[in-house]
Enzyme design. Structure first.
Site, PDB file in Angstrom:
ATOM      1  N   ASN A  26     100.076 -49.202   6.482  1.00  0.00           N
ATOM      2  CA  ASN A  26     100.256 -49.931   7.550  1.00  0.00           C
ATOM      3  C   ASN A  26      98.800 -50.061   8.312  1.00  0.00           C
ATOM      4  O   ASN A  26      98.527 -49.114   9.264  1.00  0.00           O
ATOM      5  CB  ASN A  26     101.110 -49.448   8.389  1.00  0.00           C
ATOM      6  CG  ASN A  26     102.756 -50.072   8.505  1.00  0.00           C
ATOM      7  OD1 ASN A  26     102.913 -50.397   7.491  1.00  0.00           O
ATOM      8  ND2 ASN A  26     103.878 -48.322   9.023  1.00  0.00           N
ATOM      9  N   CYS A  37      93.362 -39.945  20.048  1.00  0.00           N
ATOM     10  CA  CYS A  37      93.704 -39.725  19.220  1.00  0.00           C
ATOM     11  C   CYS A  37      94.359 -38.702  19.073  1.00  0.00           C
ATOM     12  O   CYS A  37      94.289 -37.666  18.275  1.00  0.00           O
ATOM     13  CB  CYS A  37      92.683 -39.806  18.195  1.00  0.00           C
ATOM     14  SG  CYS A  37      94.055 -40.659  16.185  1.00  0.00           S
ATOM     15  N   HIS A  97      87.164 -41.771  12.456  1.00  0.00           N
ATOM     16  CA  HIS A  97      88.645 -42.028  13.227  1.00  0.00           C
ATOM     17  C   HIS A  97      88.684 -43.526  12.751  1.00  0.00           C
ATOM     18  O   HIS A  97      89.578 -44.454  13.253  1.00  0.00           O
ATOM     19  CB  HIS A  97      88.500 -41.708  14.754  1.00  0.00           C
ATOM     20  CG  HIS A  97      89.501 -42.734  15.640  1.00  0.00           C
ATOM     21  ND1 HIS A  97      90.469 -42.165  16.523  1.00  0.00           N
ATOM     22  CD2 HIS A  97      89.367 -44.057  16.181  1.00  0.00           C
ATOM     23  CE1 HIS A  97      91.510 -43.413  16.318  1.00  0.00           C
ATOM     24  NE2 HIS A  97      90.170 -44.523  17.019  1.00  0.00           N
ATOM     25  N   GLN A 131     101.341 -43.961   5.082  1.00  0.00           N
ATOM     26  CA  GLN A 131     103.026 -42.621   5.173  1.00  0.00           C
ATOM     27  C   GLN A 131     103.609 -42.716   3.933  1.00  0.00           C
ATOM     28  O   GLN A 131     103.237 -43.088   3.559  1.00  0.00           O
ATOM     29  CB  GLN A 131     103.499 -43.335   6.211  1.00  0.00           C
ATOM     30  CG  GLN A 131     103.237 -43.606   7.868  1.00  0.00           C
ATOM     31  CD  GLN A 131     104.887 -43.770   8.573  1.00  0.00           C
ATOM     32  OE1 GLN A 131     105.768 -43.475   8.607  1.00  0.00           O
ATOM     33  NE2 GLN A 131     104.420 -44.731   9.294  1.00  0.00           N
ATOM     34  N   CYS A 147      92.950 -37.473  15.298  1.00  0.00           N
ATOM     35  CA  CYS A 147      91.499 -36.987  15.082  1.00  0.00           C
ATOM     36  C   CYS A 147      91.536 -35.328  15.005  1.00  0.00           C
ATOM     37  O   CYS A 147      92.619 -34.528  15.359  1.00  0.00           O
ATOM     38  CB  CYS A 147      90.614 -37.283  16.429  1.00  0.00           C
ATOM     39  SG  CYS A 147      89.714 -38.616  16.003  1.00  0.00           S
ATOM     40  N   HIS A 198      93.849 -44.880  13.321  1.00  0.00           N
ATOM     41  CA  HIS A 198      92.941 -43.587  12.677  1.00  0.00           C
ATOM     42  C   HIS A 198      93.238 -44.487  11.676  1.00  0.00           C
ATOM     43  O   HIS A 198      94.293 -43.604  11.062  1.00  0.00           O
ATOM     44  CB  HIS A 198      92.736 -42.593  13.526  1.00  0.00           C
ATOM     45  CG  HIS A 198      92.435 -41.149  12.624  1.00  0.00           C
ATOM     46  ND1 HIS A 198      91.414 -40.257  13.214  1.00  0.00           N
ATOM     47  CD2 HIS A 198      92.003 -40.639  11.205  1.00  0.00           C
ATOM     48  CE1 HIS A 198      91.051 -39.368  12.501  1.00  0.00           C
ATOM     49  NE2 HIS A 198      91.500 -39.590  11.501  1.00  0.00           N
ATOM     50  N   SER A 256     100.158 -47.582  14.513  1.00  0.00           N
ATOM     51  CA  SER A 256     100.776 -46.966  15.779  1.00  0.00           C
ATOM     52  C   SER A 256      99.717 -46.232  15.779  1.00  0.00           C
ATOM     53  O   SER A 256      98.460 -46.233  17.483  1.00  0.00           O
ATOM     54  CB  SER A 256     101.930 -46.180  15.604  1.00  0.00           C
ATOM     55  OG  SER A 256     101.291 -45.195  15.204  1.00  0.00           O
ATOM     56  N   HIS A 268      95.625 -43.586   8.218  1.00  0.00           N
ATOM     57  CA  HIS A 268      96.473 -43.010   7.627  1.00  0.00           C
ATOM     58  C   HIS A 268      97.586 -43.356   6.516  1.00  0.00           C
ATOM     59  O   HIS A 268      97.270 -44.700   6.783  1.00  0.00           O
ATOM     60  CB  HIS A 268      96.469 -42.267   9.177  1.00  0.00           C
ATOM     61  CG  HIS A 268      97.690 -43.424   9.248  1.00  0.00           C
ATOM     62  ND1 HIS A 268      97.008 -44.278  11.221  1.00  0.00           N
ATOM     63  CD2 HIS A 268      99.075 -43.942  10.023  1.00  0.00           C
ATOM     64  CE1 HIS A 268      98.114 -44.227  11.972  1.00  0.00           C
ATOM     65  NE2 HIS A 268      99.493 -44.486  10.938  1.00  0.00           N
TER      66      HIS A 268
END
Ligand code: H2U
Length: 351
Positions: free
Chosen positions: A152, A49, A112, A167, A52, A163, A160, A165
C-alpha cells in the site's frame, strides 16, 4: 469494430467480471480540486518511525540496525498460525471456517525516504529476491496454500507509514480474487493448452494500444479490462508461474520495469503516486500450475490530479465497476511520461 468513444462494457477473462466503460463522460465539467501538490521529501531516517533501523515498534520489539531489506512478523497479524474449530448451521447460512496464516512486513531498505521509483535497479532486485525467498519459505509450510505479497503506497491507500514497505499475508486457503483467477486460467488452459496471459500478451503486443513500457523480459500494460483509471499490469514474456521461476536477468528486467513504471506514475501528477500493488502467482499447494502466469497488478486511485481520486461509490458499489477514461488513453498518458523521476530532473534530491 468496437467504437471506444461510446459506452460499452469489457470482460476481464481472468475473473469473469465486467467493467462499464463510459468514455463520453470525460467531457463533463469538473469543478472539484485540481493541480499538483508536491509532497515534502521525508528525511533519510526518522527517529519516530517504527520501521527505521534501531527503532522500537508499536508492539514493543526493537528493529535491528538492518542494512538491506528487513522482514519481520506483523505485530498485529490479521492471520494466526494456530487452529480453532469453525462452525456451520443446518441450513448452511451461518458458515465459518478456521483460517490459519502468517503475516509479515518487509521494509525495502533502511532508508525512510527511498521509494521504489527512487531506488536503483539493484536495490529493487534485492526486494524481489526477498519476495521470492518469502514466497518459497512460506509456501513450503504444510498449511500455507497461498502467499499474497502487496504494497500500500501513500496515505490515500491506507499505508500507515511512509517508510517504504510491503506486507505478506500467507494463508491456508486461496483467497477470493486469486481463486477466481485460478479458475479462469485453469479453464482457459484446459481448452487451449496455453496460459491465458501468454495469449493475451501476444494480442497486446500485436495491437500496441495499451503498452506502457517493455524490455527484453517484461511488458507493462494497461489491461483491456482495467477498472482503476491508471491500473497497470506487469507480465513476463515467457511462461513463469511464480517469482521463484525467474532467472537473475529476468529479476533485473522486472526490477527495471517496476522502476520505470513507478517513475512514470510519479511524473504523471508530480506526486508520490499512491497505489496498491499486488503480486498474483501460482498457489503454494504443491501442484504444478501450468495455467498460471506471474502478474504484478498496480491499482492507483488517482484520476485527475495528485488530489482527485476515482471514487468507487454509487454504481460501482451497488452494480459493477465503471470507468470514464479508456484503457487506451490511460496507456498513452503513461507511455509519454519521462523515464527519469521529476524530483531528480529539476530540483535534485540527495540520492
Ligand atoms: P501498511 O502501511 O500497509 O498498513 O503496513 C504496515 C503494517 O505494519 C501493518 O499491517 C504493521 C501493521 O500491523 N506494524 C507492525 O507490525 N509493527 C508496528 O510497530 C507498527 C505497524
Amino acid at each position: 469494430m468496437l467504437d471506444t468513444g461510446r459506452p460499452h462494457r469489457r470482460l476481464n477473462p481472468l475473473t469473469g467480471e465486467w467493467v462499464q466503460v463510459s468514455p463520453h463522460r470525460t467531457q463533463r465539467p469538473w469543478q472539484g480540486a485540481s493541480g499538483s501538490t508536491r509532497p515534502e521529501q521525508p528525511p533519510h531516517y526518522d527517529p519516530n518511525c517504527y520501521l527505521c533501523p534501531g527503532n522500537e515498534r508499536a508492539g514493543g520489539a526493537r528493529n535491528p540496525n538492518y542494512t538491506g531489506t528487513y522482514v519481520f512478523t506483523n505485530d498485529f497479524s490479521a492471520l494466526l498460525p494456530d487452529t480453532k474449530p469453525g462452525e456451520e448451521d443446518e441450513q448452511g447460512l451461518l458458515v465459518a471456517e478456521n483460517e490459519r496464516g502468517i503475516c509479515k512486513v518487509i521494509c525495502f531498505s533502511p532508508r525512510h525516504d527511498l521509494t521504489i521509483p527512487l531506488m536503483q535497479r539493484e536495490e529493487i532486485v534485492a526486494v524481489l529476491e526477498t519476495w521470492a525467498d518469502q514466497y518459497r519459505e512460506l509456501g513450503e509450510l504444510e498449511f500455507i496454500r497461498h502467499v499474497q505479497i502487496f504494497e500500500n503506497r501513500g496515505q490515500m491507500m491506507g499505508a500507515s507509514n511512509p517508510h517504504p514497505h510491503c506486507q505478506i499475508w500467507a494463508n491456508e486457503t486461496v483467497p477470493v480474487l486469486p481463486a477466481k483467477k485460478q479458475q479462469h486460467q485453469h479453464a482457459y488452459h484446459r481448452q487451449h493448452g496455453r496460459p491465458l496471459l501468454l495469449d493475451y500478451l501476444a494480442l497486446e503486443l500485436g495491437r500496441r494500444e495499451r503498452i506502457v513500457y517493455e524490455n527484453e523480459h517484461f511488458v507493462v500494460l494497461v489491461p483491456y479490462w482495467a477498472v482503476w483509471p491508471f491500473e497497470t499490469m506487469i507480465l513476463p514474456r515467457e511462461h513463469r508461474p511464480r517469482l521463484t521461476d525467474l532467472r537473475a536477468r529476468e529479476l533485473s528486467a522486472l526490477a527495471e520495469a517496476m522502476r520505470v513504471l513507478t517513475i512514470k506514475y510519479d511524473n504523471l501528477f508530480e506526486t508520490a503516486f499512491p497505489y496498491s500493488m499486488g503480486i498474483h502467482q501460482a498457489p503454494t499447494d504443491g501442484k504444478e500450475h501450468a495455467e498460471w502466469q506471474l502478474q504484478l497488478i498496480y491499482l492507483p486511485p488517482l484520476l485527475r490530479s495528485a488530489t482527485v481520486p476515482k471514487f468507487m461509490v454509487g454504481y460501482e458499489l451497488m452494480a459493477m465497476p465503471q470507468r470514464d477514461i479508456t484503457a487506451e488513453i490511460a496507456a498513452e498518458r503513461l507511455r509519454v511520461q519521462a523515464e527519469e523521476h521529476y524530483l531528480l530532473t529539476d530540483e535534485g534530491i540527495d540520492g
